[in-house]
Design a protein around this motif. Structure first.
Motif, short mmCIF file in Angstrom:
data_model
loop_
_atom_site.label_atom_id
_atom_site.label_comp_id
_atom_site.label_asym_id
_atom_site.label_seq_id
_atom_site.Cartn_x
_atom_site.Cartn_y
_atom_site.Cartn_z
N ALA A 1 0.81 -1.22 0.00
CA ALA A 1 0.00 0.00 0.00
C ALA A 1 0.84 1.27 0.00
O ALA A 1 0.41 2.30 -0.52
N ARG A 2 2.04 1.22 0.55
CA ARG A 2 2.88 2.43 0.62
C ARG A 2 3.76 2.63 -0.61
O ARG A 2 4.36 3.67 -0.76
N ASP A 3 3.84 1.62 -1.46
CA ASP A 3 4.66 1.71 -2.67
C ASP A 3 3.78 2.13 -3.84
O ASP A 3 3.04 1.33 -4.41
N ALA A 4 3.85 3.40 -4.21
CA ALA A 4 2.97 3.96 -5.25
C ALA A 4 3.15 3.27 -6.60
O ALA A 4 2.17 3.01 -7.30
N GLU A 5 4.39 2.97 -6.98
CA GLU A 5 4.63 2.34 -8.29
C GLU A 5 4.05 0.93 -8.35
O GLU A 5 3.48 0.54 -9.36
N THR A 6 4.19 0.18 -7.26
CA THR A 6 3.61 -1.16 -7.22
C THR A 6 2.09 -1.08 -7.28
O THR A 6 1.45 -1.84 -8.02
N MET A 7 1.51 -0.16 -6.52
CA MET A 7 0.05 -0.01 -6.52
C MET A 7 -0.44 0.43 -7.91
O MET A 7 -1.50 0.00 -8.35
N ASP A 8 0.35 1.27 -8.59
CA ASP A 8 -0.02 1.68 -9.96
C ASP A 8 -0.01 0.48 -10.90
O ASP A 8 -0.89 0.33 -11.75
N SER A 9 1.00 -0.39 -10.75
CA SER A 9 1.07 -1.60 -11.60
C SER A 9 -0.11 -2.53 -11.32
O SER A 9 -0.72 -3.06 -12.25
N ILE A 10 -0.43 -2.70 -10.06
CA ILE A 10 -1.56 -3.55 -9.68
C ILE A 10 -2.85 -2.96 -10.22
O ILE A 10 -3.69 -3.66 -10.80
N ALA B 1 -7.08 -3.36 -16.75
CA ALA B 1 -7.05 -4.10 -18.01
C ALA B 1 -7.92 -5.35 -17.92
O ALA B 1 -8.63 -5.70 -18.87
N ASN B 2 -7.88 -6.02 -16.78
CA ASN B 2 -8.73 -7.19 -16.60
C ASN B 2 -10.21 -6.82 -16.59
O ASN B 2 -11.04 -7.57 -17.09
N LEU B 3 -10.56 -5.67 -16.00
CA LEU B 3 -11.95 -5.23 -16.00
C LEU B 3 -12.47 -5.05 -17.41
O LEU B 3 -13.64 -5.30 -17.69
N LEU B 4 -11.59 -4.62 -18.32
CA LEU B 4 -11.99 -4.44 -19.71
C LEU B 4 -11.86 -5.73 -20.52
O LEU B 4 -12.07 -5.73 -21.73
N GLY B 5 -11.49 -6.82 -19.86
CA GLY B 5 -11.38 -8.11 -20.55
C GLY B 5 -10.17 -8.21 -21.45
O GLY B 5 -10.16 -8.99 -22.38
N ALA C 1 -3.35 -7.61 -22.57
CA ALA C 1 -2.77 -6.35 -22.09
C ALA C 1 -2.51 -6.42 -20.59
O ALA C 1 -1.59 -5.78 -20.08
N ALA C 2 -3.32 -7.20 -19.88
CA ALA C 2 -3.18 -7.31 -18.43
C ALA C 2 -1.96 -8.13 -18.04
O ALA C 2 -1.36 -7.90 -16.98
N THR C 3 -1.56 -9.07 -18.88
CA THR C 3 -0.46 -9.96 -18.54
C THR C 3 0.85 -9.22 -18.26
O THR C 3 1.45 -9.43 -17.21
N PRO C 4 1.34 -8.35 -19.17
CA PRO C 4 2.59 -7.66 -18.85
C PRO C 4 2.46 -6.75 -17.63
O PRO C 4 3.41 -6.62 -16.85
N LEU C 5 1.29 -6.16 -17.44
CA LEU C 5 1.07 -5.32 -16.26
C LEU C 5 1.10 -6.16 -15.00
O LEU C 5 1.66 -5.76 -13.97
N GLY C 6 0.49 -7.33 -15.06
CA GLY C 6 0.51 -8.24 -13.92
C GLY C 6 1.90 -8.76 -13.61
O GLY C 6 2.29 -8.90 -12.45
N LEU C 7 2.68 -9.03 -14.66
CA LEU C 7 4.06 -9.49 -14.45
C LEU C 7 4.90 -8.40 -13.78
O LEU C 7 5.71 -8.68 -12.90
N GLU C 8 4.69 -7.15 -14.20
CA GLU C 8 5.41 -6.04 -13.59
C GLU C 8 5.02 -5.90 -12.12
O GLU C 8 5.88 -5.73 -11.25
N ASN D 1 -5.71 -11.74 -10.56
CA ASN D 1 -5.41 -11.69 -11.99
C ASN D 1 -6.01 -12.88 -12.72
O ASN D 1 -6.53 -12.76 -13.82
N THR D 2 -5.97 -14.04 -12.10
CA THR D 2 -6.47 -15.25 -12.73
C THR D 2 -8.00 -15.29 -12.78
O THR D 2 -8.59 -15.67 -13.79
N ALA D 3 -8.63 -14.88 -11.68
CA ALA D 3 -10.09 -14.94 -11.59
C ALA D 3 -10.71 -13.56 -11.75
O ALA D 3 -11.71 -13.25 -11.14
N SER D 4 -10.15 -12.74 -12.59
CA SER D 4 -10.50 -11.33 -12.67
C SER D 4 -11.96 -11.08 -13.02
O SER D 4 -12.58 -11.82 -13.77
N ILE D 5 -12.49 -10.00 -12.42
CA ILE D 5 -13.84 -9.55 -12.78
C ILE D 5 -13.73 -8.87 -14.14
O ILE D 5 -12.87 -8.03 -14.34
#
Length: 190
Positions: free
Chosen positions: A82-91, A97-101, A105-112, A136-140
Motif C-alpha cells: 500500500a505504501r509503494d505507489a509504483e507497485t500499486m499503480d502496476s496492480i 485491463a482485466n476489468l476491460l477483458g 494487455a493485463a499480462t505484462p502489467l501483472g508481471l510487472e 489476476n487469474t479470476a478477474s472480474i
C-alpha cells in the motif's frame, strides 16, 4: 504441449488413412487452418481496439482516475504494498485491463506488479503476491472483449449478450479466490 498436439495430428492422419478417409482429413485440416486464421485476425482486431481504448484512457487521465477509484479496495487487498505507489499503480493498471477483458494487455502489467511484489520477499510468495495471482487469474470482467470477439467472429448476432453471466461468474470466482487467500494466509501464518 507440442508433443500432445503433434501426437493428436499424427493419430488423426493415421486413423484417416486406415479408414480410407485420408482426403476428408486433409480437407478438414485445410478448412481448420483457414478458420483459425480468420478467428485470429478478428480477435486481433478487437484486441487492437480495446488496447487503443486503454491507451486513450491512460493518456487522458481516465486510467489514473480509475486507479484512484480502485485505490481503497486495492490497498485493503494488498496491505504490504500500500505504501509503494509504483507497485500499486502496476496492480491498478493490471486490474483495470482485466476489468476491460484485455487479458493480453493485463499480462505484462501483472508481471510487472508481481516482479515488484516479489522484491519484498525474494524466494517466497508473499500474501500480496498470492492475492495478485488470484485476482489476476479470476478477474472480474466488465467487458469480456476476447470472448465477445470470438462470438462475433463465429457469427453471433449479439456477442455481448453474455454480460450478466460473465459478471456473475467472474464476481463469484474473484470473491471465492480472495476469501481463500485470506483464509489460507491466516492458517499458514499461525
Amino acid at each position: 504441449m507440442t508433443v500432445i498436439w503433434t501426437g493428436m495430428v499424427v493419430i488423426s492422419i493415421l486413423c484417416g488413412l486406415a479408414t480410407g478417409r485420408g482426403p476428408e482429413v486433409a480437407a478438414a485440416a485445410v478448412e481448420g487452418t483457414s478458420a483459425a486464421v480468420q478467428l485470429a485476425l478478428s480477435i486481433a482486431g478487437m484486441l487492437c481496439l480495446w488496447t487503443g481504448v486503454m491507451e486513450v484512457m491512460r493518456r487522458s487521465g481516465l486510467a489514473d482516475k480509475l486507479s484512484q477509484m480502485l485505490g481503497p479496495v486495492l490497498r485493503r487487498l494488498f496491505p504490504q504494498a500500500a505504501r509503494d505507489a509504483e507497485t500499486m499503480d502496476s496492480i491498478s493498471a493490471n486490474v483495470s485491463a482485466n476489468l476491460l477483458g484485455l487479458g493480453s494487455a493485463a499480462t505484462p502489467l501483472g508481471l510487472e506488479a508481481a516482479r515488484r511484489l516479489a522484491r519484498r520477499s525474494p524466494g517466497v510468495a508473499s500474501d500480496s503476491l498470492c492475492m495478485l495471482v488470484v485476482c489476476n487469474t479470476a478477474s472480474i470482467q466488465l467487458i469480456p472483449t476476447t470472448v465477445a470477439s470470438v462470438r462475433a467472429a463465429q457469427g453471433c448476432a449479439a456477442p455481448f449478450d453474455i454480460l450478466p453471466a460473465v459478471w456473475l461468474a467472474s464476481s463469484l470466482s474473484v470473491g471465492v479466490g480472495i476469501l481463500a487467500c485470506i483464509i489460507f494466509s491466516k492458517i499458514w501464518r499461525d
